[in-house]
Design an enzyme around this catalytic site. Structure first.
Site, PDB file in Angstrom:
ATOM      1  CG  LEU A 273       5.803  -1.580   4.107  1.00 60.92           C
ATOM      2  CD1 LEU A 273       4.967  -0.587   3.310  1.00 60.92           C
ATOM      3  CD2 LEU A 273       6.930  -2.153   3.265  1.00 60.92           C
TER       4      LEU A 273
ATOM      5  CG  ASP B 167      -0.375   0.235   2.515  1.00 57.74           C
ATOM      6  OD1 ASP B 167       0.854   0.012   2.662  1.00 57.74           O
ATOM      7  OD2 ASP B 167      -1.096   0.627   3.437  1.00 57.74           O
TER       8      ASP B 167
ATOM      9  CB  CYS C 237       4.294  -4.661   2.152  1.00 58.77           C
ATOM     10  SG  CYS C 237       5.531  -5.850   1.659  1.00 58.77           S
ATOM     11  CB  CYS C 238      -0.020  -2.437   4.873  1.00 63.54           C
ATOM     12  SG  CYS C 238      -0.551  -3.370   6.324  1.00 63.54           S
ATOM     13  CD1 TRP C 239       2.600   2.085  10.316  1.00 66.40           C
ATOM     14  CD2 TRP C 239       4.130   2.473   8.735  1.00 66.40           C
ATOM     15  NE1 TRP C 239       3.587   2.847  10.862  1.00 66.40           N
ATOM     16  CE2 TRP C 239       4.552   3.106   9.917  1.00 66.40           C
ATOM     17  CE3 TRP C 239       4.945   2.578   7.614  1.00 66.40           C
ATOM     18  CZ2 TRP C 239       5.733   3.835  10.014  1.00 66.40           C
ATOM     19  CZ3 TRP C 239       6.122   3.299   7.706  1.00 66.40           C
ATOM     20  CH2 TRP C 239       6.498   3.908   8.893  1.00 66.40           C
TER      21      TRP C 239
END
Length: 153
Positions: free
Chosen positions: A121, A26, A77-79
């Site tokens: 991430l 994202d 993936c994201c935060w």
């Protein structure tokens, strides 16, 4: 697992399979680029399912590619990794595992037959991401547990 890939010469184990990997994130970050590059360097075909798109869309698109046999495995993936793993797990036939180390990624494959690796991430270093990719992509599910797992999912 659908084997879209080729085998590396001289080896027959799962570690030697070259796979089609659905990838989505994202956020476009240096770590996301490291992950994509590491997959390509290892000989895998990367199918980009979203970059900079909302995490629910990224998780769903990667999961649909894996569930629909358009990809052998997926990486999202994201935060924190939590959102994309939740979104991916809503797709029937997908078992996304949010991992923070290589042993967890290896165990997710071996004991849970996970087919999508979710990474955060925020706290994942490039070195750790590569270790998790190697563990996730080189481990096959334990055949003695595979049928029991599929009965539950």
């Amino acid at each position: 697992m659908t084997n879209h890939g080729r085998r590396r010469q001289g080896k027959g184990d799962v570690a030697s399979l070259l796979m089609r990997i659905a990838f989505g994130t994202d956020e476009v970050t240096g770590l996301a680029d490291v992950i994509k590059d590491a997959l390509v360097e290892r000989g895998h075909e990367v199918v980009l399912m979203g970059e900079g798109d909302p995490w629910p869309d990224v998780g769903r698109r990667v999961a649909e590619a894996v569930a629909g046999a358009e990809a052998d495995r997926g990486v999202v993936c994201c935060w924190t990794g939590t959102g994309v793993s939740m979104a991916a797990n809503k797709v029937a036939g997908v078992r996304a595992a949010l991992c923070t180390d290589a042993e967890t990624a290896r165990g997710a494959r071996r004991w849970n037959d996970a087919n999508v690796l979710a990474l955060g991430l925020r706290l994942t270093s490039p070195e750790l991401a590569k270790e998790m990719l190697d563990a996730f992509l080189s481990t096959d599910a334990d055949p003695s547990e595979r049928e029991e797992i599929r009965k539950l999912v």
